[in-house]
Design a protein around this motif. Structure first.
Motif, PDB file in Angstrom:
ATOM      1  N   ARG A 156     -16.543  40.805  48.526  1.00 45.74           N
ATOM      2  CA  ARG A 156     -15.785  40.488  49.743  1.00 45.74           C
ATOM      3  C   ARG A 156     -14.342  40.979  49.663  1.00 45.74           C
ATOM      4  NH1 ARG A 156     -17.975  34.236  50.050  1.00 45.74           N
ATOM      5  NH2 ARG A 156     -20.078  34.703  50.804  1.00 45.74           N
ATOM      6  N   ILE A 157     -13.872  41.364  48.464  1.00 41.44           N
ATOM      7  CA  ILE A 157     -12.536  41.951  48.352  1.00 41.44           C
ATOM      8  C   ILE A 157     -12.394  43.081  49.367  1.00 41.44           C
ATOM      9  CG2 ILE A 157     -11.038  43.391  46.905  1.00 41.44           C
ATOM     10  CD1 ILE A 157     -12.057  41.849  44.476  1.00 41.44           C
ATOM     11  N   ILE A 158     -13.371  43.968  49.401  1.00 41.45           N
ATOM     12  CA  ILE A 158     -13.262  45.173  50.228  1.00 41.45           C
ATOM     13  C   ILE A 158     -13.151  44.812  51.699  1.00 41.45           C
ATOM     14  CG2 ILE A 158     -14.380  47.351  50.830  1.00 41.45           C
ATOM     15  CD1 ILE A 158     -15.925  47.120  48.150  1.00 41.45           C
ATOM     16  N   THR A 159     -13.970  43.883  52.148  1.00 44.58           N
ATOM     17  CA  THR A 159     -13.946  43.534  53.571  1.00 44.58           C
ATOM     18  C   THR A 159     -12.717  42.694  53.915  1.00 44.58           C
ATOM     19  OG1 THR A 159     -15.465  41.691  53.128  1.00 44.58           O
ATOM     20  CG2 THR A 159     -16.422  43.765  53.866  1.00 44.58           C
ATOM     21  N   MET A 160     -12.214  41.881  52.967  1.00 48.56           N
ATOM     22  CA  MET A 160     -10.977  41.143  53.237  1.00 48.56           C
ATOM     23  C   MET A 160      -9.783  42.084  53.351  1.00 48.56           C
ATOM     24  SD  MET A 160     -11.186  37.521  51.173  1.00 48.56           S
ATOM     25  CE  MET A 160     -12.011  38.077  49.688  1.00 48.56           C
ATOM     26  N   VAL A 161      -9.739  43.112  52.487  1.00 49.80           N
ATOM     27  CA  VAL A 161      -8.667  44.102  52.610  1.00 49.80           C
ATOM     28  C   VAL A 161      -8.814  44.864  53.927  1.00 49.80           C
ATOM     29  CG1 VAL A 161      -7.684  46.206  51.619  1.00 49.80           C
ATOM     30  CG2 VAL A 161      -8.273  44.287  50.123  1.00 49.80           C
ATOM     31  N   LEU A 162     -10.045  45.209  54.305  1.00 52.68           N
ATOM     32  CA  LEU A 162     -10.265  45.849  55.612  1.00 52.68           C
ATOM     33  C   LEU A 162      -9.684  45.003  56.738  1.00 52.68           C
ATOM     34  CD1 LEU A 162     -11.669  47.887  57.569  1.00 52.68           C
ATOM     35  CD2 LEU A 162     -13.671  46.381  57.463  1.00 52.68           C
ATOM     36  N   LEU A 163     -10.002  43.709  56.759  1.00 51.94           N
ATOM     37  CA  LEU A 163      -9.494  42.841  57.824  1.00 51.94           C
ATOM     38  C   LEU A 163      -7.970  42.734  57.757  1.00 51.94           C
ATOM     39  CD1 LEU A 163     -12.201  40.029  57.761  1.00 51.94           C
ATOM     40  CD2 LEU A 163     -12.051  41.988  59.308  1.00 51.94           C
ATOM     41  N   GLY A 164      -7.404  42.755  56.534  1.00 54.61           N
ATOM     42  CA  GLY A 164      -5.947  42.740  56.393  1.00 54.61           C
ATOM     43  C   GLY A 164      -5.310  43.997  56.954  1.00 54.61           C
ATOM     44  N   VAL A 165      -5.900  45.156  56.659  1.00 61.08           N
ATOM     45  CA  VAL A 165      -5.390  46.418  57.206  1.00 61.08           C
ATOM     46  C   VAL A 165      -5.456  46.400  58.727  1.00 61.08           C
ATOM     47  CG1 VAL A 165      -5.874  48.892  57.396  1.00 61.08           C
ATOM     48  CG2 VAL A 165      -5.910  47.790  55.149  1.00 61.08           C
ATOM     49  N   LEU A 166      -6.575  45.950  59.279  1.00 61.84           N
ATOM     50  CA  LEU A 166      -6.694  45.877  60.735  1.00 61.84           C
ATOM     51  C   LEU A 166      -5.680  44.901  61.316  1.00 61.84           C
ATOM     52  CD1 LEU A 166     -10.593  45.885  61.119  1.00 61.84           C
ATOM     53  CD2 LEU A 166      -9.011  47.785  61.543  1.00 61.84           C
ATOM     54  N   GLY A 167      -5.387  43.817  60.586  1.00 64.38           N
ATOM     55  CA  GLY A 167      -4.387  42.863  61.051  1.00 64.38           C
ATOM     56  C   GLY A 167      -3.003  43.478  61.121  1.00 64.38           C
ATOM     57  N   TYR A 168      -2.595  44.172  60.053  1.00 63.52           N
ATOM     58  CA  TYR A 168      -1.296  44.856  60.101  1.00 63.52           C
ATOM     59  C   TYR A 168      -1.280  45.897  61.216  1.00 63.52           C
ATOM     60  CZ  TYR A 168       0.986  42.997  55.872  1.00 63.52           C
ATOM     61  OH  TYR A 168       1.632  42.183  54.952  1.00 63.52           O
ATOM     62  N   ALA A 169      -2.385  46.630  61.385  1.00 64.38           N
ATOM     63  CA  ALA A 169      -2.447  47.641  62.441  1.00 64.38           C
ATOM     64  C   ALA A 169      -2.347  47.019  63.830  1.00 64.38           C
ATOM     65  CB  ALA A 169      -3.744  48.448  62.315  1.00 64.38           C
ATOM     66  N   ASP A 170      -2.781  45.763  63.956  1.00 64.49           N
ATOM     67  CA  ASP A 170      -2.669  45.048  65.232  1.00 64.49           C
ATOM     68  C   ASP A 170      -1.266  44.484  65.466  1.00 64.49           C
ATOM     69  OD1 ASP A 170      -5.305  45.518  65.873  1.00 64.49           O
ATOM     70  OD2 ASP A 170      -6.023  43.546  65.262  1.00 64.49           O
ATOM     71  N   GLY A 171      -0.370  44.607  64.474  1.00 58.49           N
ATOM     72  CA  GLY A 171       1.003  44.124  64.635  1.00 58.49           C
ATOM     73  C   GLY A 171       1.274  42.773  64.030  1.00 58.49           C
ATOM     74  N   LEU A 172       0.343  42.225  63.249  1.00 56.98           N
ATOM     75  CA  LEU A 172       0.573  40.932  62.603  1.00 56.98           C
ATOM     76  C   LEU A 172       1.572  41.074  61.466  1.00 56.98           C
ATOM     77  CD1 LEU A 172      -3.065  39.517  62.364  1.00 56.98           C
ATOM     78  CD2 LEU A 172      -1.437  39.351  64.269  1.00 56.98           C
ATOM     79  N   ASP A 173       2.205  39.941  61.094  1.00 58.81           N
ATOM     80  CA  ASP A 173       3.112  39.965  59.951  1.00 58.81           C
ATOM     81  C   ASP A 173       2.375  39.482  58.703  1.00 58.81           C
ATOM     82  OD1 ASP A 173       3.066  37.142  59.941  1.00 58.81           O
ATOM     83  OD2 ASP A 173       4.936  36.993  61.078  1.00 58.81           O
ATOM     84  N   ALA A 174       3.084  39.441  57.565  1.00 58.81           N
ATOM     85  CA  ALA A 174       2.443  39.152  56.284  1.00 58.81           C
ATOM     86  C   ALA A 174       1.752  37.792  56.287  1.00 58.81           C
ATOM     87  CB  ALA A 174       3.473  39.229  55.154  1.00 58.81           C
ATOM     88  N   ALA A 175       2.414  36.771  56.800  1.00 59.58           N
ATOM     89  CA  ALA A 175       1.835  35.429  56.801  1.00 59.58           C
ATOM     90  C   ALA A 175       0.568  35.379  57.652  1.00 59.58           C
ATOM     91  CB  ALA A 175       2.853  34.411  57.294  1.00 59.58           C
ATOM     92  N   GLN A 176       0.596  36.068  58.790  1.00 59.38           N
ATOM     93  CA  GLN A 176      -0.577  36.086  59.668  1.00 59.38           C
ATOM     94  C   GLN A 176      -1.727  36.848  59.026  1.00 59.38           C
ATOM     95  OE1 GLN A 176       1.665  37.804  62.910  1.00 59.38           O
ATOM     96  NE2 GLN A 176       1.484  35.929  64.142  1.00 59.38           N
TER      97      GLN A 176
END
Length: 575
Positions: free
Chosen positions: A463-483
């Protein structure tokens, strides 16, 4: 001492030179995010002393090795993704464990030819040759400014003086105590008080402190040769294993070229093989690139992301392994044209059954791993993920070392087509061989756009890989580190053909829509399709430099039970 902070922002004012393609700018300080306050504090202390991000990484890693034996340690290995600002280069330090020469596939079979799971997961045959101590030495010698005696001092002090046992530590020991108490060296460390570690007690490791002192004093030879090496080999062999002094002395950290690719306006730098994470991440993001995911209804977005996960994990099973032993078609797997072909097979309204994608199931990395992220005021960055695999690794401490050995051999395909501890399988590309490195999912990652730079990673097994994927998509959506650290998580790994979700990650209506599309969705409390879905996963630690706003942010996963919070230190100059 910072008792409950998992991350610290440390504000300095030196200069940064990041890359020619970005405007001249520098961060307003340094940031460290890790899974334990004592480790974060050690990293920040190195920045205060005039060290750089690489010195901070040595200190943070070493302290995690002391306070998180449940997750990582000198007896394990890890990956360090580095950005060297002065040289303008990214590099990947591969400190993955290696297979002992005696550890053939036949060693993991019973007399009747069945897979010997106990031998694969517990004790001397479960352990690969450790890589983390060599990584600390390499990082210090080639990238740091401070001597090992300085950067290892916090870990030595904490090992000797002790730290309070936390709930996850105590509970995890109870889960593994039957294995750990087989071995006299382990009993001497964990039953020093005459009973199992209890929450709130001070846990001291004087033998580990002495091992760290030899590492600080003698560098590589302080662990891989001399008294430590002799004790490690003697302890493994006395427990029934088969290590040699030559294998220890022959261990080497490898510098590899990271995987670099583009996703929309972001440059992504991530882990190459023997991590499977970088290639899988690149495949998933390139499959998803044409869609405006942030504009889609949630069920449609999740469906498309899951279909990308499914295809990347299928390729992971058959093509990936140690690049020094296996020919990996990396250029093909990273090609946008190949991603386009995978994308063409996605039905936007219906799940693709995994058994329609030719092949068979997957190998992975355990979730009892740890990750930390660092950026300094010069623009150097470190994303590091380190592990011993299962809870407390193999359970074996060779007497007199304090070093809890990993059980990473279970990450090899020890019997082709037979599930490992996580219900997944592997084949020839990931079979053991002398000196070979087992496949991993650890995925430390950098992201860079004109306005922002981020470092992220997490433990979590496959799940590391998919959690990092979701994190990358989150930053790409404009979220900040805490989000990003708090994002709800879901996962698909091709086999079993199931979407696993955290509790409350998706609303009931979205789950119903996904099921109507043909997906099997597994929520906490439900069984079926492999491992039971947990309430929560991972422990994301991420830092970001928002160049437009001129601020640093850092976040540690709110799921982390050790403690929560951030501490901001006042701006200061350190020379």
């Amino acid at each position: 001492m910072i008792r409950h902070a998992l991350l610290v922002l440390f504000l300095l004012l030196p200069r940064l030179a990041w890359a020619d393609a970005t405007p001249a700018a520098h961060p307003p300080g340094g940031a460290v995010a890790s899974a334990h306050a004592l480790a974060t504090e050690a990293g920040i202390d190195m920045l205060r002393r005039g060290g750089n991000a690489f010195d901070a990484a040595v200190a943070t890693s070493a302290v995690l090795s002391v306070v998180e034996p449940i997750s990582s340690g000198l007896g394990g290995g890890g990956f360090f993704l580095l950005h060297d600002a002065r040289r303008g280069r990214d590099v990947f330090l591969d400190a993955r464990e290696t297979s002992p020469g005696a550890a053939t596939q036949a060693r993991y079979l019973t007399a009747s030819g069945e897979f010997d799971r106990d031998r694969a997961e517990n004790g001397p045959w479960a352990a690969g040759i450790p890589g983390l101590p060599a990584a600390l030495v390499h990082l210090s010698q080639h990238y740091g400014r401070l001597p090992l005696a300085t950067t290892l001092a916090p870990a030595i002090r904490i090992a000797r003086e002790g730290f309070p046992v936390y709930a996850r530590f105590a509970i995890g020991y109870q889960q593994r105590r039957a294995v750990m108490e087989r071995y006299p060296g382990t009993r001497a460390v964990f039953l020093r008080r005459g009973h199992a570690p209890r929450e709130g007690e001070i846990f001291r490791q004087p033998e580990l402190a002495a091992t760290l002192e030899r590492l600080a004093r003698e560098g590589f030879d302080g662990f891989y040769r001399g008294i430590t090496a002799r004790r490690l080999v003697a302890g493994v062999n006395a427990a029934g294993g088969q290590w040699t002094l030559e294998e220890l002395a022959g261990y080497r950290v490898k510098e590899r070229t990271p995987i670099t690719f583009a996703y929309h306006d972001w440059k992504i730098v991530t882990a190459p093989p023997p991590s499977s994470g970088g290639i899988a991440l690149a495949q998933m993001l390139q499959i998803l690139a044409p869609w405006q995911l942030d504009k889609l209804p949630q069920a449609q977005r999740v469906h498309l992301v899951v279909e990308a996960m499914r295809r990347a994990f299928r390729d992971r099973t058959f093509y990936l392994g140690d690049p020094d032993f296996v020919k990996i078609p990396q250029r093909l797997l990273l090609s946008p044209d190949y991603a386009a072909g995978l994308r063409a097979g996605i039905n936007p309204d219906k799940a693709t059954p995994s058994d329609l994608l030719s092949g068979q199931p997957t190998p992975l990395e355990d979730e009892e791993t740890t990750h930390f992220s660092i950026i300094d005021a010069e623009g150097n960055m470190v994303g590091a993920t380190q592990t011993v695999n299962l809870l407390f690794g193999s359970g074996l401490i060779p007497p007199g070392t304090g070093v809890l050995l990993n059980n990473e051999m279970d990450d090899f395909a020890l019997k082709p087509g037979t599930p490992n501890a996580f219900g997944v399988m592997g084949y020839a590309a990931n079979a053991p061989a002398p000196g070979k490195r087992m496949l991993s999912s650890m995925t430390p990652t950098f992201m860079e756009s004109r306005d922002k730079i981020a470092v992220l990673g997490t433990p979590g097994g496959s799940r590391i890989i998919t959690m990092v994927l979701l994190g990358v998509l989150g930053y790409a959506d404009g979220l900040d580190a805490a989000q990003v650290a708090a994002l709800p998580r879901y996962h698909h790994q091709w086999e079993p053909d199931v979407i696993a979700v955290e509790r409350d990650a998706l609303p009931a209506a979205t789950i119903a829509q996904l099921r109507a599309m043909g997906h099997t969705v597994q929520v906490p409390g439900e069984e079926g399709g492999g491992r039971r879905s947990s309430d929560s996963w991972g422990n994301m630690n991420t830092v970001e430099w928002d160049r437009r706003a001129g601020v640093l942010r850092a976040a540690s996963d709110p799921r982390n039970p050790v403690g929560r919070g951030a501490v901001l230190l006042e701006a200061a100059r350190v020379h």
